[in-house]
Design a protein around this motif. Structure first.
Motif, PDB file in Angstrom:
ATOM      1  N   GLU A  25      -8.883 -18.432  26.995  1.00  0.00           N
ATOM      2  CA  GLU A  25      -8.134 -17.292  26.460  1.00  0.00           C
ATOM      3  C   GLU A  25      -9.078 -16.218  25.930  1.00  0.00           C
ATOM      4  O   GLU A  25      -8.824 -15.020  26.096  1.00  0.00           O
ATOM      5  N   LEU A  39     -10.470 -14.317  28.858  1.00  0.00           N
ATOM      6  CA  LEU A  39      -9.489 -13.354  29.364  1.00  0.00           C
ATOM      7  C   LEU A  39      -9.470 -12.102  28.501  1.00  0.00           C
ATOM      8  O   LEU A  39      -9.401 -10.972  29.023  1.00  0.00           O
ATOM      9  N   ARG A  70     -12.590 -10.109  29.307  1.00  0.00           N
ATOM     10  CA  ARG A  70     -12.433  -9.406  30.582  1.00  0.00           C
ATOM     11  C   ARG A  70     -11.586  -8.149  30.405  1.00  0.00           C
ATOM     12  O   ARG A  70     -11.905  -7.084  30.958  1.00  0.00           O
ATOM     13  N   GLU A  71     -10.535  -8.258  29.622  1.00  0.00           N
ATOM     14  CA  GLU A  71      -9.627  -7.131  29.438  1.00  0.00           C
ATOM     15  C   GLU A  71     -10.307  -5.973  28.705  1.00  0.00           C
ATOM     16  O   GLU A  71      -9.987  -4.801  28.961  1.00  0.00           O
ATOM     17  N   HIS A  88      -6.972 -17.934  37.183  1.00  0.00           N
ATOM     18  CA  HIS A  88      -6.910 -16.666  36.454  1.00  0.00           C
ATOM     19  C   HIS A  88      -7.638 -15.540  37.184  1.00  0.00           C
ATOM     20  O   HIS A  88      -7.757 -14.429  36.642  1.00  0.00           O
TER      21      HIS A  88
END
Length: 535
Positions: free
Chosen positions: A264, A267, A270-271, A329
């Motif tokens: 998480e 992620l 990455r965002e 993902h």
């Protein structure tokens, strides 16, 4: 922006199609082909670059490097351009004298092969009363002095960390070498680099890479590791401000001391980079083993003489689960694997994943022959560091005796990978080794040390290392251009209409040289989006 016409020399397009001239318009390739046809398409008042027999090619993308760390080391006590104990000590003494206010002496680039058994000693650095922390060339160990050990509270009773080893004298006293995870016992103590330090390091590295024709790269560790701070903030800042001009993918660090709960966070990281033009955090780096020279590379049969089979930093069963989750993902998985067991564990984990995510395994020093065909079968790219495939002291004295005759023949099997149809990309692992792609290409073709390298004086440096695994110049040149750009999902890497005009002009045509002279080739000009950024 006016048109720019490149003419008068050979063109390597990385597409397989021949060309005599290239036209650039508004930062993109507008025309490629026969000179007369391309010249007709140039607008009045265009600029002309006369190649004068020099080679025009796509600029290079390095698929595995650490440029922020390299930039920091270039600004500190840099040992990478010298070799030998006395040369190292002279460089350390000169640096310390030039920086009397530095509380710590930091740097790196020393080579294990310069020391008996591959191990320096704390006493060699005890001429300084300040603590010293010097990272080994491969970044898998650190050399420290007694003062640094004292400040860290490391003594004969200090246990080894789970992912590392404290080298010790016969009586158990730490000798001054910290392997793998043990590096952090000292490496986290020096003053942390400031935001300005990190930005300066990144931009210095970028300028150096432009001088080598490199306009894109994959940073193989974006996260806190081995005493280095997380590089994500400096990349986000530089990309947002426009200071980062190269095309970069950051491989987010997989913390090997944690598990799936970190996905998480990955992620979220990455965002944070989503929408940036020059930087994406779309890969995850998993280090599955160490290196052969300190017996931490994961091998199947025990090392000769010393025993042991190395490390698997991530449990192989858990590795499969983690890789499957990352793949689901949409992350690209970038695995460090040196030993043949680690390579097999990585291939096993990548079995059943989506090839569209462009997973790759880097280093690939030893591959058990039955695993070679699996790369093409699974759609896994082989990320080569060609510069290492030679006879040098670290290979002949610290590797071959401990691998044994049969396993030694399994090293860097580039030609076997090509014969099985494996997709290739290439990189340097800079600052572990020279970032110059042309020196690496020389090794891939010749399997010998480039005459200009710091290892060229080694007695067997001119003897080809497993010459049957040599590959041709077209293949390795394509790996460093189209192959590595593909790994990064970069639009560059080929010379064809519509692509960005990321180009390099070499000072000669290496394809016209005797292969033994490839290393003499240098970059004359580098273009990014049609703008000259070097030369």
């Amino acid at each position: 922006m006016s048109d720019t016409l490149f003419r008068g020399g050979p063109v390597f397009t990385a597409t397989g199609s021949p060309a005599e001239a290239v036209l650039v318009r508004d930062g993109r390739i507008a025309a490629v082909g026969a000179e007369a046809d391309v010249v007709r398409q140039a607008r009045p008042g265009h600029d002309t670059v006369d190649l004068a027999g020099r080679l025009l090619a796509p600029s290079f993308t390095d698929a595995h490097m650490h440029p922020v760390q390299a930039g920091l080391e270039r600004a500190r006590c840099d040992l990478s351009e010298v070799y030998g104990l006395q040369e190292y000590l002279d460089r350390v003494a000169a640096y310390a004298a030039a920086h009397p206010r530095r509380r710590w002496i930091e740097g790196g680039g020393w080579d294990m092969s310069a020391f008996p058994g591959g191990l320096p000693h704390r006493s060699q650095l005890d001429f300084l009363d300040r603590p010293v922390y010097l990272i080994q060339r491969d970044h898998h160990a650190a050399w420290v002095n007694s003062r640094a050990l004292e400040l860290a509270g490391i003594d004969r009773d200090t246990p080894d960390p789970p992912d590392g080893r404290i080298e010790r004298d016969p009586d158990g006293t730490p000798s001054g070498v910290l392997h793998e995870g043990a590096m952090d016992l000292v490496g986290l103590l020096p003053p942390r680099p400031t935001e300005e330090d990190l930005r300066a390091a990144l931009l210095d590295a970028q300028a150096h890479l432009f001088s080598l024709g490199i306009t894109g790269w994959q940073d193989a560790i974006v996260g806190a590791y081995a005493g280095s701070d997380d590089q994500l903030p400096v990349y986000l800042s530089a990309a947002s401000s426009g200071a980062l001009r190269a095309r970069v993918v950051g491989a987010l660090w997989w913390d090997r001391n944690r598990g799936a709960e970190q996905i998480e966070e990955l992620l979220d990281r990455r965002e944070r980079a989503a929408g940036l033009e020059r930087f994406a955090a779309t890969a995850v780096k998993i280090m599955q083993d160490g290196i052969v020279e300190n017996f931490t590379a994961g091998v199947i049969e025990p090392y000769h003489r010393c025993g042991g089979t190395g490390l698997s930093y991530v449990d192989p069963v858990e590795l499969r689960s983690h890789v499957a989750a990352l793949d689901a993902h949409g992350f690209q998985v970038h695995v460090h694997a040196i030993g043949e067991r680690a390579v097999r564990e990585a291939l096993d984990a990548l079995t059943g994943t989506d090839p569209a995510n462009r997973h790759h395994i880097a280093h690939l020093q030893i591959i058990e022959p039955s695993d070679v065909p699996r790369f093409a079968e699974l759609g896994v790219t082989a990320n080569l560091q060609p510069l290492w495939a030679t006879h040098h002291a670290q290979m002949d004295e610290l590797t071959l005796p401990f691998l044994g005759e049969e396993r030694s023949r399994w090293q860097y099997p580039f030609a076997d990978l090509v014969r099985h149809g494996t997709r290739l990309c290439a990189g340097s692992d800079w600052p572990v080794s020279n970032a110059d792609p042309l020196q690496a290409m020389h090794v891939a073709v010749n399997r010998t040390e480039p005459p200009g390298s710091v290892h060229a004086s080694y007695p067997t440096a001119g003897k080809p290392f497993l010459p049957e695994q040599a590959i041709d110049l077209t293949t390795v040149f394509t790996a460093y251009t189209a192959g590595s750009a593909w790994i990064n999902r970069s639009p560059a890497g080929r010379i064809e209409p519509g692509r960005p005009a990321d180009l390099v002009v070499l000072d000669r045509d290496p394809f016209a040289l005797d292969p033994a002279d490839i290393w003499t080739t240098r970059v004359a000009m580098t273009f990014l989006d049609g703008e000259c950024v070097y030369g």
